[in-house]
Design a protein around this motif. Sequence first.
Motif, mmCIF file in Angstrom:
data_model
loop_
_atom_site.group_PDB
_atom_site.id
_atom_site.type_symbol
_atom_site.label_atom_id
_atom_site.label_comp_id
_atom_site.label_asym_id
_atom_site.label_seq_id
_atom_site.Cartn_x
_atom_site.Cartn_y
_atom_site.Cartn_z
ATOM 1 N N ARG A 169 0.837 -1.204 0.000
ATOM 2 C CA ARG A 169 0.000 0.000 0.000
ATOM 3 C C ARG A 169 0.870 1.251 0.000
ATOM 4 N NH1 ARG A 169 -3.314 0.586 4.593
ATOM 5 N NH2 ARG A 169 -2.471 -1.307 5.501
ATOM 6 N N ARG B 191 2.144 1.845 -3.427
ATOM 7 C CA ARG B 191 1.128 2.399 -4.299
ATOM 8 C C ARG B 191 0.975 3.901 -4.026
ATOM 9 N NH1 ARG B 191 -4.631 -0.273 -3.933
ATOM 10 N NH2 ARG B 191 -3.358 -2.147 -3.955
ATOM 11 N N ARG B 192 0.999 4.208 -2.735
ATOM 12 C CA ARG B 192 0.832 5.597 -2.345
ATOM 13 C C ARG B 192 2.015 6.437 -2.838
ATOM 14 N NH1 ARG B 192 1.153 8.073 3.323
ATOM 15 N NH2 ARG B 192 0.321 10.129 2.887
ATOM 16 N N LYS C 39 1.762 7.161 -6.507
ATOM 17 C CA LYS C 39 0.774 8.209 -6.790
ATOM 18 C C LYS C 39 1.360 9.583 -6.495
ATOM 19 C CE LYS C 39 -3.675 6.474 -7.335
ATOM 20 N NZ LYS C 39 -4.253 5.397 -6.525
ATOM 21 N N ARG C 40 2.021 9.646 -5.341
ATOM 22 C CA ARG C 40 2.580 10.938 -4.943
ATOM 23 C C ARG C 40 3.680 11.359 -5.890
ATOM 24 N NH1 ARG C 40 3.267 10.517 1.538
ATOM 25 N NH2 ARG C 40 3.933 12.662 1.318
ATOM 26 N N ASN D 171 2.221 12.710 -8.948
ATOM 27 C CA ASN D 171 1.764 14.081 -8.706
ATOM 28 C C ASN D 171 2.935 15.068 -8.755
ATOM 29 O OD1 ASN D 171 -0.827 13.281 -8.405
ATOM 30 N ND2 ASN D 171 -0.751 13.155 -6.162
ATOM 31 N N ASN E 21 -3.966 19.263 -6.005
ATOM 32 C CA ASN E 21 -5.374 18.994 -5.771
ATOM 33 C C ASN E 21 -6.043 20.133 -5.009
ATOM 34 O OD1 ASN E 21 -5.291 16.628 -7.111
ATOM 35 N ND2 ASN E 21 -5.003 15.361 -5.293
ATOM 36 N N ARG F 189 -9.684 20.845 -5.927
ATOM 37 C CA ARG F 189 -10.584 19.789 -5.470
ATOM 38 C C ARG F 189 -10.873 19.974 -3.989
ATOM 39 N NH1 ARG F 189 -8.982 13.386 -5.185
ATOM 40 N NH2 ARG F 189 -10.124 13.030 -3.242
ATOM 41 N N ILE G 32 -5.045 22.867 7.243
ATOM 42 C CA ILE G 32 -5.510 21.641 6.591
ATOM 43 C C ILE G 32 -5.068 21.609 5.140
ATOM 44 C CG2 ILE G 32 -7.611 20.530 5.752
ATOM 45 C CD1 ILE G 32 -8.760 21.294 8.571
ATOM 46 N N GLU H 72 -1.494 20.594 5.069
ATOM 47 C CA GLU H 72 -1.334 19.156 5.313
ATOM 48 C C GLU H 72 -1.720 18.371 4.067
ATOM 49 O OE1 GLU H 72 -2.923 15.787 8.414
ATOM 50 O OE2 GLU H 72 -3.341 17.878 8.854
ATOM 51 N N TYR H 73 -2.796 18.809 3.454
ATOM 52 C CA TYR H 73 -3.302 18.166 2.258
ATOM 53 C C TYR H 73 -2.254 18.214 1.143
ATOM 54 C CZ TYR H 73 -7.095 16.765 -0.874
ATOM 55 O OH TYR H 73 -7.899 16.091 -1.738
ATOM 56 N N GLN I 283 0.494 15.878 1.610
ATOM 57 C CA GLN I 283 0.092 14.499 1.285
ATOM 58 C C GLN I 283 0.103 14.266 -0.216
ATOM 59 O OE1 GLN I 283 -1.132 12.018 3.275
ATOM 60 N NE2 GLN I 283 -1.589 12.986 5.227
ATOM 61 N N THR I 284 -0.158 15.355 -0.972
ATOM 62 C CA THR I 284 -0.289 15.161 -2.418
ATOM 63 C C THR I 284 1.043 14.773 -3.050
ATOM 64 O OG1 THR I 284 -1.821 16.984 -2.272
ATOM 65 C CG2 THR I 284 -1.266 16.194 -4.476
#
Lengths: 931, 115
Positions: free
Chosen positions: A2, A5-6, A9-10, A13, A20, A23, A63, A66-67, A70-71
Amino acid sequence: MRDLRRFLKRFRNLVTRRRNDERLQEEIEEHIALQTAENVKAGLPPAEARRQAMLKFGAVEAIKEEYRDQTGLPLVESLLYDTRYALRRLRKSPSFTITVVLTLALGIGATTSIFTLFYDVLLKSLTVANPGELYRLGKQARCCYWGGYSQENEYSLVSYDLYKHFRDHTQGFAELAAFQASDPLFGVQRSGGTESAQSYPGEFVSGNYFAMFGISAYAGRLLTSTDDQLGSPAVAVMSYRLWQQYGSDPSIVGSVFHIDNTPFTIVGIAPPSFFGDTLRSDPPDFFLPLNSETLVPQADAGDLNQADQYWLDLIGRIKPGAEPTSIEAQMRVELKQWLLSHQSEMSANDRAKLPEQTLFLRPGGSGITSMRAEYEHWLQILMMVSAFVLLIVCANVANLMFVRGMQRRRETSLSVALGAHPSRLVRQALTESILLSLAGGMTSLVIAFAGTHLILFLAFPSARGGAGLPIQASPSMPVLSFAFCVSLVAAVAFGVAPAWMTTRVDPMEALRGASRSTARTGALPRKMLVVFQAALSLVLLAASGLLTAAVHRLESQRFGFLQEQRTIVRIDPGLVDYQPNQFTILYDRIRASLSTIPGVAAAAICQYSPLSGNNWSSSVWLDGRPAPGPDEDNVENMVYWDRVTPGYFSAIGTQIIEGRSISEEDTATSQQVAVINEAFAKKYFNKENPIGQYFGRPELGSSRNYKIVGVVQDARYLDFDFDKPIVPFFFLAEAQHDVVAKTGADSNPGSHHLHDIILVARPGATVSAAEIRQAISSVDPRLPIESIGTLGEQVSNQFRQQRMIAKLSSFFGMLSLVLASIGLYGVTSYNVGQRTAEIGVCLVLGATPAQVAALVVRRALALVAVGLAVGFPLVLAVGKFLGSQLYGLSPYDPAATLLAILTLSFSTLVAAFIPALRASRISPSEALRAE
Amino acid sequence: MKRKTDVPQGTLALMILKTLDVLGPLHGYGIARRIEQISRDVLAVNQGTLYPVLLKLEQEGSIVSEYGASENNRRARFYRLTRDGRKQLQTELRDWEQTAGIIGRFFELKAKDLS
């Protein structure tokens, strides 16, 4: 899984720079709208409902951040930012960047070029298949012949008979190959060619030699076991390098070459990467099957069919899974068996030594490593020296970084005041250091390449433009990664302290707006760096002084012969089919012919001239004393000998102390005579008069072979053991032949192949090579001339390595001196700049410019004095170390040390003088206004 | 006023997964509301902190998101549990029960149990 996979993705990005943000914004709005609606339903007025909803949601910006983290991958992103930022800043100060990059390039380049040599000579394996499976016989490389049925310490050379015994009985080897231990030259001429014969290095190898190494032909085929049989057609393999000299002509394969006047068919070309079994500066150009040795009876090869003539090295490829230790044990048993089967032919001494005969197997992936042993010390010293230079370079760059950090204090304190994390600031500074260092590392490759070329040229000037050398100046993968690692280490070394300093700023400073701080931050570390540099430069300068003095001492020692006006002409009469009794006449005619050249004062011929690299040795049996027993029959009691024509001692310039020289009256039929040197007289006759005494050689079976007719002064003949006293030596007359008592046979017919003609020119006269060739070919045009050179060259070639090391370390010493001076200049002028106001006040209060200048210089000198004090014990330690490694070097040389100290002090004065001058010219009013 | 407890990071992810498991696809606000309800307002989620966790779960492949219409007929992002997510929920549930069981037993520990 996992996590992976993460991460992917990152990473995507990050690469696509996808954010994001929109979004999230959408979602937040939707969320708050829904919450507001609910609150309204619950009875709150709309405005309050929305406020409550926002409160419940929490800190939107936090937030969002933090978001965002994470991206993408924040660590990588900030690294990219830092890099971009550092690049921009470096571009903005090009002079700083160029200075640092060049300084680093010098340091890293010096280290890398030495490492290139270090790697090629000391670490690299042969370019063959699976070098890890190769094992060789012998702990130490032993050159090149040995006779009898015992070997000192270990059996490391074998005869053809012993090789066959090992090959046929040892199960653990997939292939066991033998090859000639010496590296002879062959006279080679292409069949049908018009040129005269040229000499090329070559060697005799067993048929499975190439199969054992697991290499295949570049063209044609390599040797096989069927080529290496008695009566097989004479074939040879040529090196790729020589083939290139013939223009890579494909018709070479299959053509006939006359090698020492014997026709050989070239069956193939060895691969370009193959330099033979031994790392050496003149790798073989011809590989001939062992059995063809009978066709080309070389004076300096052993006899193929003599069981007790050891002239071969062994390398074997063990079977997969076989244990080298058990193979070693098995071979020891085989050796004993073989020796026992030859017991009847042994001398009494050999029989006594039989129980202690043993052998050792060692990893052979690097081949025979005599060159390693020869160069190891030097390369280690050079490696150390270049590491010192690198340290000084790092100190210098660290100094520059400190200054840069100081200039950025305001910027940094502003960042800290705005909440920048210290770790981030350090990371930023380090990024800059690493970028600088990598740029330096890349530039250094050019320097390293040129440097290695230069060193190779200095070390092996004769090596055909370096083409034949098994050492590559061009950087290989390990060298590249070495340079990379060194760059990184250097970056950390010079970057960490200044980076750390930047975090120690007071944010208040920025707010106060003081651009010129009185804080002493960084002053101490910078001073320490200067002290450190001064200490290291002192060590390097002193070491180079010691090495230079050592070389000078070696070159100017008492050799016991004269070098001036003397030319050595090397011939090989063994290659022409003379009868043993024809040599004396031949040499007489050569001497007579050479003497007719105008300007030639004298000519004499000897088997081996001083320091030519070859010598015969034997033990001696004094008349009236017992034959040497097993304890005396060893290397320490070896006496060396040479065979000479009349007129030899006056030609070489060695004085007769007592008695007479070898002269025309010593003929084949007269009493056999010997002339001994002082060391011989001292060792065997002490206070007795040796003239008229007799001695013999145990292998000839007599104690009355020679009558001593003269004593000559000691002269250096051996090209090793320069640190030891000259060994006992005797000279025999060329016209007289040694006879073995039992059989009546000539024991050393090869010793009548005299190699070196000594030609003495009259003062002021020169003799041209053409005249010499003409004179010799008028005697016999078939006689090959290997080389013509001065005796002075022959002597100085002995010390080429030492000279090169001394030159290189002097160069490094100067480099370090320049760097240290620059460092001191930087610190001093920075301090002067910092203290402009203070100096201004002094001047106002009545200090004279001279006093101000003295103040500045005094401070600089004080720093260097501390450096000298720190460096001095180091100098002693390094001197002691060098003294233990190298002969002729005296560890405590006050002159060299004093010279180093003076040089360093002088350049310090110069470096400090410029800023001092500037300080003395400060205008007091301006200085005070600046405050 | 009730004392509210902060939610530890990992727990929030677990709660989200369980909520989606039981209730099916939901948008962010819906998830926040349900968690609030179930915890009877004891847990005061700073509701916004939900979104970074949702992103993380989506990157890990435990949930997927797609657009749909919300109650007030606006475009909203709905989250749905994937098969991977369900599997993850089960493992974590097992782990949680195990841990809770052990800790529970320790809390009930009395001196005589060990004598």
